[in-house]
Design a protein around this motif. Structure first.
Motif, PDB file in Angstrom:
ATOM      1  N   ALA A  88      37.201  42.368  36.990  1.00  0.00           N
ATOM      2  CA  ALA A  88      38.385  41.300  37.473  1.00  0.00           C
ATOM      3  C   ALA A  88      39.591  41.330  36.996  1.00  0.00           C
ATOM      4  O   ALA A  88      40.639  41.315  37.646  1.00  0.00           O
ATOM      5  N   ILE A  97      43.336  42.114  45.430  1.00  0.00           N
ATOM      6  CA  ILE A  97      42.329  40.961  45.438  1.00  0.00           C
ATOM      7  C   ILE A  97      40.961  41.158  45.626  1.00  0.00           C
ATOM      8  O   ILE A  97      40.145  40.608  45.150  1.00  0.00           O
ATOM      9  N   ARG A  98      40.448  42.320  46.287  1.00  0.00           N
ATOM     10  CA  ARG A  98      38.932  42.323  46.326  1.00  0.00           C
ATOM     11  C   ARG A  98      38.313  42.823  45.034  1.00  0.00           C
ATOM     12  O   ARG A  98      37.242  42.570  44.851  1.00  0.00           O
ATOM     13  N   THR A 100      39.565  41.884  42.202  1.00  0.00           N
ATOM     14  CA  THR A 100      39.660  40.745  41.312  1.00  0.00           C
ATOM     15  C   THR A 100      38.605  39.524  41.929  1.00  0.00           C
ATOM     16  O   THR A 100      37.658  39.171  41.022  1.00  0.00           O
ATOM     17  N   VAL A 101      38.557  39.102  43.070  1.00  0.00           N
ATOM     18  CA  VAL A 101      37.671  37.990  43.551  1.00  0.00           C
ATOM     19  C   VAL A 101      36.197  38.502  43.570  1.00  0.00           C
ATOM     20  O   VAL A 101      35.407  37.672  42.999  1.00  0.00           O
ATOM     21  N   ALA A 104      34.965  38.367  40.023  1.00  0.00           N
ATOM     22  CA  ALA A 104      35.280  36.958  39.183  1.00  0.00           C
ATOM     23  C   ALA A 104      33.883  36.192  39.932  1.00  0.00           C
ATOM     24  O   ALA A 104      33.121  35.461  39.182  1.00  0.00           O
ATOM     25  N   VAL A 105      33.720  36.207  41.257  1.00  0.00           N
ATOM     26  CA  VAL A 105      32.404  35.380  41.816  1.00  0.00           C
ATOM     27  C   VAL A 105      31.090  36.122  41.263  1.00  0.00           C
ATOM     28  O   VAL A 105      30.424  35.205  40.889  1.00  0.00           O
TER      29      VAL A 105
END
Length: 120
Positions: A88, A97-98, A100-101, A104-105
C-alpha cells in the motif's frame, strides 16, 4: 467454526488469493504492474523475486484460518498484513489508488482475521 468466522476466513481467503494472483501476474507479465512497455532484465528479476515470496505467503495466508488457530496462525496473518501495508505504501508513493486501497483493505482483513484466530 462459527458462521461469522467462516465468513471472515472466506473473505481472508479471497484477499489472499487476489494477492497471489497479482504475484503471478508480476512474474508472467511484469509490465502489467509497472506500466512499462518493455520491462528491463532488472524489472523481470525483481518481479520473480516478488512472486517467489508472494505466492507461498498468499497461499499460506489463505489456508491458515481454515486449518489452524492460535498464535502461529495469527503470526502468519500479521506477516501477510505487514506485506500488504508495504504494498500500500508503494502504491501511495506511485499515486495509484488501486495499488494503495486494495492492499490496505487486504491488510485490515488479515489483521482482523489474525485477532480472530489468535484466541483459542
Amino acid at each position: 467454526m462459527s458462521a461469522g468466522m467462516i465468513w471472515l476466513a472466506a473473505l481472508n481467503g479471497i484477499v489472499s488469493l487476489v494477492s497471489t494472483g497479482f504475484a503471478i501476474v508480476a512474474a508472467v507479465r511484469p509490465s502489467a504492474l509497472s506500466h512499462e512497455k518493455t520491462p528491463t532484465g532488472g524489472e523481470r528479476f525483481y518481479a520473480w523475486m516478488y512472486s517467489v515470496r508472494g505466492v507461498p505467503l498468499g497461499l499460506l495466508g489463505c489456508a491458515v484460518p481454515f486449518v489452524a488457530s492460535g498464535p502461529v496462525s495469527a503470526l502468519v496473518l500479521i506477516t501477510a498484513a505487514v506485506v500488504q501495508a508495504g504494498d500500500a505504501v508503494i502504491g501511495a508513493r506511485r499515486r495509484e489508488i488501486r495499488m494503495t486501497v486494495g492492499p490496505a483493505v487486504a491488510g485490515v482483513v488479515h489483521v482482523i482475521t489474525a485477532m480472530a484466530v489468535a484466541a483459542p
